[in-house]
Each structure stands twice: as structure tokens, then as C-alpha cells.
Design an enzyme around this catalytic site. Structure first.
Site, PDB file in Angstrom:
ATOM      1  N   GLU A 298      -3.816   5.246   0.019  1.00 58.26           N
ATOM      2  CA  GLU A 298      -4.665   6.446   0.075  1.00 58.26           C
ATOM      3  C   GLU A 298      -4.322   7.373  -1.080  1.00 58.26           C
ATOM      4  O   GLU A 298      -3.153   7.511  -1.455  1.00 58.26           O
ATOM      5  CB  GLU A 298      -4.445   7.266   1.359  1.00 58.26           C
ATOM      6  CG  GLU A 298      -5.149   6.747   2.567  1.00 58.26           C
ATOM      7  CD  GLU A 298      -4.922   7.628   3.793  1.00 58.26           C
ATOM      8  OE1 GLU A 298      -4.819   8.868   3.647  1.00 58.26           O
ATOM      9  OE2 GLU A 298      -4.831   7.055   4.881  1.00 58.26           O
TER      10      GLU A 298
HETATM   11  O1  IFM Z   1      -7.834  12.144   6.455  1.00 59.27           O
HETATM   12  C1  IFM Z   1      -6.480  11.930   6.261  1.00 59.27           C
HETATM   13  C2  IFM Z   1      -6.085  10.538   6.712  1.00 59.27           C
HETATM   14  O2  IFM Z   1      -6.444  10.292   8.023  1.00 59.27           O
HETATM   15  C3  IFM Z   1      -4.593  10.354   6.580  1.00 59.27           C
HETATM   16  N1  IFM Z   1      -4.164  10.688   5.248  1.00 59.27           N
HETATM   17  C4  IFM Z   1      -4.589  11.937   4.692  1.00 59.27           C
HETATM   18  C5  IFM Z   1      -6.104  12.074   4.815  1.00 59.27           C
HETATM   19  C6  IFM Z   1      -6.562  13.412   4.229  1.00 59.27           C
HETATM   20  O3  IFM Z   1      -5.969  14.460   4.906  1.00 59.27           O
END
Ligand code: IFM
Length: 407
Positions: free
Chosen positions: A326
Site C-alpha cells: 500500500e
Molecule cells: O484505508 C486504509 C487501509 O485500510 C489501511 N492502510 C491505510 C489506508 C489509508 O488510511
């Protein structure tokens, strides 16, 4: 440090995974057997409702992912759908996810799947969730069941998403279910999640043999506020060891790759205060000093693409493949995302040049979605969602993925 040169910045290896990430509760809609849904109906949280209706619109969403040039997706499977009551496995839910995963494959998307992305089945929440050993065992059984039933359709496995963020938000700060504020319990939940990961890892390996498994771990780039100040440096070092390495080291023998979630840049200034930085949600020692002139997302989070490079170099020591599981920003107007993406991709190529075994990048997120206790306000998507009509619109920043050359 300077941003790497323009010519080379978008060259990636041929088998590099360029994707986006999402989680079930944030996009699917109507996750009615989960603890989040329960608290949303009780008025403690914004209602997720139909969310992005991804539960029904997944073929369209995967088609859009492909159309912007992505070759991979990270999604999550919803435990509360698979096991809505303790020990009752829902074959319809399995069939649904089989179709979802097959649709990804048809679109040419490599499938990274997260088993647990913060929501619990309500029956397990009633029993104390990951506060208890039962939570660990239940997770092992769930992982085994998914491996048995969906294993053939999953390319890369992520057991847990950001376990420490979960523990902090749910047990320390208390703004996520079950809304507790108890430091000892926070610690216990982190330790139980370490064991849950191991239980899940063993179960998947037992069911499927040598498939790649990791976690999606929250990392922050900690830098000393005064570069020559020994106490600031020590503060940054301690914050890094605890925030970035504690969990990883505990599961070192139980992960085939490292999943790196990167959002936060913290400059550490030594002080006797010991606690939580309110804005950046990171547990650390000392005081955070964030320069006001730094660019920030709509949520006020400092944007610092370079940090990802330093984290990647640091993680080389584990000698494991790394995926950025992410990375992204809330930017409704899409004014900061183009630069953010361009710089981030450049730093990734630089890390590759430095011999980092980086295998993929998953941007958060494919579409706008339910940002937990912040509801639908923050806009993280490469694709904008009109929640009234469920219409999707590709944001201009997403075009950048078409410029990438794989060789
Ligand atoms: O939306 C979240 C995700 O669920 C987990 N990591 C961070 C993202 C942004 O806050």
C-alpha cells in the site's frame, strides 16, 4: 537527496507487479455480519452501506484497473462472509470469491489476497476477537478453510493487514471497534496477532505447500529532526526499531516476502514526552516535528515519496522479496497525486538500481472507498466514485501507469 533522473524513472522489470489495493469492507458494501457493520448501525461509526458496491461491480472495477495499465490487484476476502457464524462456512461466499478471483485472472491481473483487513465476524468480536487465544485459533481455521477452497485462485497471500495499526486504533486510541483504550491490551493484541499470523502461515502451507505468504505491514520513515543531534538520532532509531522492525522480527521465520505499506514520514525530536503523534498515528518516542511547508494530503498527512526509498534500502537486510502492498494519498482534487506518483515510481526504480529485491507496487487505492471512521470523505482512488450513482471516473493521475515500460 535529488529525485532520480527523468529518463529512467519508469522502467521496471518485466515481471514487476504494478497494481492497486483495496479491502473488502471498504469497497464491497453490506458487510452485515461484521463487527464494523454492527457498530455502524449502533451509530458509533459512519455507515458503510453499499460502499462502492464492489461486491456486484467487481468485473467493471477489474476492467478499469486493466484499462489504466495495471497488471495486478490486492483485494481482501471478508471473514465475516466466509464464516458468518462460528464454524458455519458459507459456500455461497466461497463461490462468490471464486468468481471474483477468476474475473481478476481473466483481466490479466495477478492476485494478491489479504485474509484479514481489520473487520471481524461479529461472533468472534463477541468473544473478544484477537484479545484472546481463541481469536488466534479461529484465524488459523479460517486461513486453512480459504486455502482449501480458494487456494488455486490465489497467487500471493497476505495474512494480516497492518496489525499494529489495528491494535493502536482499536485498543490504544479507541476510535475503531471495540473502542478500548488500554495499553496492556494493545500489547496483548499485537502479540496475539503475531501468533495469528503464524497460525495462518502454517495452515496455508499445510494446505497448499510452497505458496508465497507475507503480511502487509505499516512502516513509517523516521528521520532525526536535528541531523547532528545525537538524542534526535537516537529517538528516530528507537522509533524505527519499534515501529518498523518489532513485528517483522517476530515473524521472520514465517514470511516469504515483506509487504510494505508506506504513508508516514516523521521527523523525531527528542523530548521526555513518550506517546502517540496525533496526526500521524504512529507510536513512537519523542516528539514529532513536521515542517509546515511540506506538502500534505487532504487528511493532513505529510507527503514524502523519498521515504519509501530509504525504507526499501533498510529492508534489504531481511534478504526477502518486497512488495509495496500500500502507498497513496487522499487527494480529492487530484492535484498532488500526479507528482506524488511520479516521484514514488522514480524512487522505486532507484531502489531497484540499488539491488533491492522489489517485486511489486500496489497503490492505495483502485477506487475511492470507505475510509473507516473518516467515512467516505477522504478520496484515495485512482478512480473516482460517485456514491449516489456508483459511477466510476478515472482520475487523470492514473494515466501515469500507461507510461511505465517493462523490460
Ligand atoms: O484505508 C486504509 C487501509 O485500510 C489501511 N492502510 C491505510 C489506508 C489509508 O488510511
Amino acid at each position: 537527496m535529488e529525485t532520480p533522473s527523468q529518463e529512467t524513472k519508469f522502467q521496471f522489470p518485466n515481471d514487476f507487479l504494478m497494481g492497486a489495493a483495496a479491502s473488502a469492507h471498504q469497497v464491497e458494501g453490506n458487510n452485515i455480519n461484521s463487527d464494523w457493520w454492527h457498530w455502524e448501525q449502533a451509530g458509533k461509526l459512519p455507515k458503510s452501506g453499499a460502499a462502492c458496491d464492489h461486491y456486484n461491480r467487481y468485473p467493471e472495477d477489474f476492467g478499469l484497473a486493466r484499462s489504466i495499465g495495471l497488471n495486478a490487484m490486492r483485494i481482501s476476502i471478508e471473514w465475516a462472509r466466509i464464516e458468518p457464524k462460528e464454524g458455519r462456512w458459507d459456500s455461497k461466499a466461497i463461490e462468490h470469491y471464486k468468481k471474483v478471483l477468476q474475473s481478476m485472472k481473466e483481466q490479466g491481473l495477478t492476485r494478491m489476497v489479504t485474509l484479514w483487513h481489520w473487520t471481524l465476524p461479529q461472533w468472534l468480536a463477541d468473544k473478544g476477537g484477537f484479545e484472546t487465544k481463541e481469536g488466534i485459533e479461529a484465524f488459523g481455521r479460517y486461513a486453512w478453510f480459504v486455502a482449501q477452497n480458494l487456494g488455486k485462485e490465489i497467487d500471493l497471500w497476505v495474512t494480516l493487514n497492518e496489525p499494529e495499526v489495528y491494535a493502536m486504533a482499536s485498543y490504544k486510541r479507541g476510535h475503531h471497534p471495540p473502542f478500548k483504550k488500554n495499553l496492556l491490551l494493545t500489547r496483548k493484541v499485537v502479540d496475539n496477532l503475531i501468533e495469528a499470523h503464524k497460525a495462518g502461515y502454517r495452515a496455508i502451507k499445510q494446505a497448499l505447500g510452497p505458496v508465497p505468504i507475507g503480511i502487509a505491514k505499516n512502516f513509517a520513515y523516521f528521520e532525526a529532526y536535528g541531523k547532528n543531534n545525537l538524542l534526535d538520532r537516537l529517538t528516530a532509531y528507537i522509533a524505527d526499531r519499534i515501529g518498523n522492525h518489532y513485528f517483522l522480527q517476530k515473524i521472520e521465520q514465517y514470511q516469504d516476502f515483506i509487504g510494505l505499506n508506506y504513508y508516514f514520514y516523521n521527523r523525531c525530536k527528542f523530548s521526555w514526552r513518550h506517546g502517540m503523534d496525533e496526526m500521524n498515528r504512529n507510536f513512537t518516542y519523542g516528539q514529532m516535528k513536521l515542517d509546515d511547508q511540506l506538502s500534505r494530503s487532504d487528511m493532513g498527512w505529510v507527503l514524502h515519496p523519498e521515504g519509501i526509498y530509504h525504507l526499501l534500502l533498510d529492508l534489504k537486510t531481511y534478504k526477502k522479496p518486497i512488495y509495496i502492498t500500500e502507498n497513496g494519498l487522499a487527494d480529492a482534487a487530484d492535484t498532488r497525486r500526479p507528482k506524488f506518483l511520479s516521484e514514488t515510481l522514480s524512487w522505486l526504480t532507484k531502489a531497484l538500481d540499488q539491488g533491492v529485491d522489489l517485486r511489486g507496487y500496489f497503490h492505495w487505492s483502485l477506487t475511492d472507498n470507505y475510509e473507516w471512521h473518516d467515512g467516505f470523505g477522504p478520496r484515495f482512488g485512482l478512480i473516482e466514485v460517485n456514491y449516489a450513482t456508483q459511477e466510476r471516473k478515472i482520475r487523470p493521475s492514473a494515466e501515469i501507469f500507461k507510461e511505465i515500460k517493462f523490460n
